[in-house]
Design an enzyme around this catalytic site. Structure first.
Site, PDB file in Angstrom:
ATOM      1  N   CYS A 108      50.356  44.656  39.190  1.00  0.00           N
ATOM      2  CA  CYS A 108      51.358  44.778  40.403  1.00  0.00           C
ATOM      3  C   CYS A 108      50.720  44.360  41.366  1.00  0.00           C
ATOM      4  O   CYS A 108      49.678  44.817  41.854  1.00  0.00           O
ATOM      5  CB  CYS A 108      51.769  46.214  40.164  1.00  0.00           C
ATOM      6  SG  CYS A 108      53.166  46.563  41.699  1.00  0.00           S
ATOM      7  N   ASP A 156      50.446  46.098  34.763  1.00  0.00           N
ATOM      8  CA  ASP A 156      51.709  46.189  34.119  1.00  0.00           C
ATOM      9  C   ASP A 156      51.689  45.586  33.019  1.00  0.00           C
ATOM     10  O   ASP A 156      50.853  44.689  32.398  1.00  0.00           O
ATOM     11  CB  ASP A 156      52.623  45.146  34.788  1.00  0.00           C
ATOM     12  CG  ASP A 156      53.362  45.775  36.187  1.00  0.00           C
ATOM     13  OD1 ASP A 156      53.365  47.064  36.073  1.00  0.00           O
ATOM     14  OD2 ASP A 156      53.629  45.141  37.174  1.00  0.00           O
ATOM     15  N   ILE A 175      52.886  24.159  20.754  1.00  0.00           N
ATOM     16  CA  ILE A 175      51.986  24.700  21.290  1.00  0.00           C
ATOM     17  C   ILE A 175      50.920  25.424  20.680  1.00  0.00           C
ATOM     18  O   ILE A 175      51.330  25.826  19.285  1.00  0.00           O
ATOM     19  CB  ILE A 175      52.469  25.964  22.438  1.00  0.00           C
ATOM     20  CG1 ILE A 175      51.464  26.348  23.640  1.00  0.00           C
ATOM     21  CG2 ILE A 175      52.733  27.035  21.644  1.00  0.00           C
ATOM     22  CD1 ILE A 175      51.366  25.226  24.649  1.00  0.00           C
ATOM     23  N   GLU A 176      49.773  25.142  20.930  1.00  0.00           N
ATOM     24  CA  GLU A 176      48.800  25.441  20.144  1.00  0.00           C
ATOM     25  C   GLU A 176      48.434  26.947  20.385  1.00  0.00           C
ATOM     26  O   GLU A 176      48.321  27.375  21.459  1.00  0.00           O
ATOM     27  CB  GLU A 176      47.436  24.601  20.621  1.00  0.00           C
ATOM     28  CG  GLU A 176      46.315  24.594  19.323  1.00  0.00           C
ATOM     29  CD  GLU A 176      45.440  26.189  19.541  1.00  0.00           C
ATOM     30  OE1 GLU A 176      45.179  26.847  18.497  1.00  0.00           O
ATOM     31  OE2 GLU A 176      45.138  26.397  20.759  1.00  0.00           O
ATOM     32  N   LEU A 177      48.477  27.756  19.205  1.00  0.00           N
ATOM     33  CA  LEU A 177      48.471  29.381  19.340  1.00  0.00           C
ATOM     34  C   LEU A 177      47.301  29.946  20.000  1.00  0.00           C
ATOM     35  O   LEU A 177      47.191  30.694  20.774  1.00  0.00           O
ATOM     36  CB  LEU A 177      48.401  29.830  18.089  1.00  0.00           C
ATOM     37  CG  LEU A 177      49.641  29.551  17.365  1.00  0.00           C
ATOM     38  CD1 LEU A 177      49.915  30.379  16.070  1.00  0.00           C
ATOM     39  CD2 LEU A 177      50.866  30.317  18.404  1.00  0.00           C
ATOM     40  N   HIS A 213      57.384  40.775  38.154  1.00  0.00           N
ATOM     41  CA  HIS A 213      57.780  40.380  36.823  1.00  0.00           C
ATOM     42  C   HIS A 213      58.312  39.057  36.760  1.00  0.00           C
ATOM     43  O   HIS A 213      58.260  38.302  35.968  1.00  0.00           O
ATOM     44  CB  HIS A 213      58.642  41.411  36.465  1.00  0.00           C
ATOM     45  CG  HIS A 213      57.855  42.618  36.292  1.00  0.00           C
ATOM     46  ND1 HIS A 213      58.485  43.991  36.215  1.00  0.00           N
ATOM     47  CD2 HIS A 213      56.637  42.856  36.420  1.00  0.00           C
ATOM     48  CE1 HIS A 213      57.777  44.812  36.186  1.00  0.00           C
ATOM     49  NE2 HIS A 213      56.577  44.402  36.231  1.00  0.00           N
ATOM     50  N   GLU A 214      59.457  38.698  37.925  1.00  0.00           N
ATOM     51  CA  GLU A 214      60.238  37.487  37.905  1.00  0.00           C
ATOM     52  C   GLU A 214      59.482  36.176  37.867  1.00  0.00           C
ATOM     53  O   GLU A 214      59.630  35.234  37.364  1.00  0.00           O
ATOM     54  CB  GLU A 214      61.359  37.681  39.126  1.00  0.00           C
ATOM     55  CG  GLU A 214      62.154  38.718  38.965  1.00  0.00           C
ATOM     56  CD  GLU A 214      61.477  40.287  39.229  1.00  0.00           C
ATOM     57  OE1 GLU A 214      62.188  41.258  39.244  1.00  0.00           O
ATOM     58  OE2 GLU A 214      60.430  40.065  39.882  1.00  0.00           O
TER      59      GLU A 214
END
Length: 139
Positions: A34, A41, A56-58, A75-76
């Site tokens: 946060c 968070d 995407i490669e994991l 968060h946004e």
């Protein structure tokens, strides 16, 4: 072999570029800080995308997600930054990132961000029986 957090996202060639298909990923252990309190968070991220030329490669995604552990972020902002980085790396036909942050001060926060490639339209849905979602590792 890297075992440190990294902002570097790696991709590989989509093996079936002629078809729209959805890749669904759940990331249950996202953590950032946060920016107001410095407290951690926690969130569950859900990534759904329809690849174009790249996927995407994991492992790189895991290390990328891990890189936010000690960063302060609203968060946004963090949801949209992750989405932007995934779009830049893959240039998918469609992508949606849902961040479900755990309760903080009695409030749950969910952030949903999407990107659609210019000109791409989904195929009309084929309506079959409705099945409950089934997950590989949980209920």
């Amino acid at each position: 072999m890297t075992t440190q957090p990294s902002k570097q996202l790696e991709t590989f060639e989509n093996p079936v570029q002629t078809r729209d298909y959805r890749i669904h990923m759940e990331i249950p252990e996202f953590t950032c800080l946060c920016p107001k309190t410095g407290q951690p968070d926690f969130a569950r991220l859900t990534l759904d995308y329809i690849p174009d030329k790249k996927c995407i490669e994991l492992k790189s995604l895991k290390l990328y997600i891990w890189s936010y552990r000690d960063e302060g972020a609203f968060h946004e902002a963090v949801t949209n930054r992750i989405l932007d980085d995934l779009v830049a790396a893959m240039k998918p036909r469609f992508i949606r990132l849902t961040s479900k942050f755990y309760v903080r001060g009695g409030i749950f926060t969910n952030v949903v961000a999407e990107h659609r490639k210019k000109g791409w339209q989904p195929q009309p849905p084929v309506l079959l029986e409705v099945f409950e979602q089934q997950f590989n590792t949980h209920g």
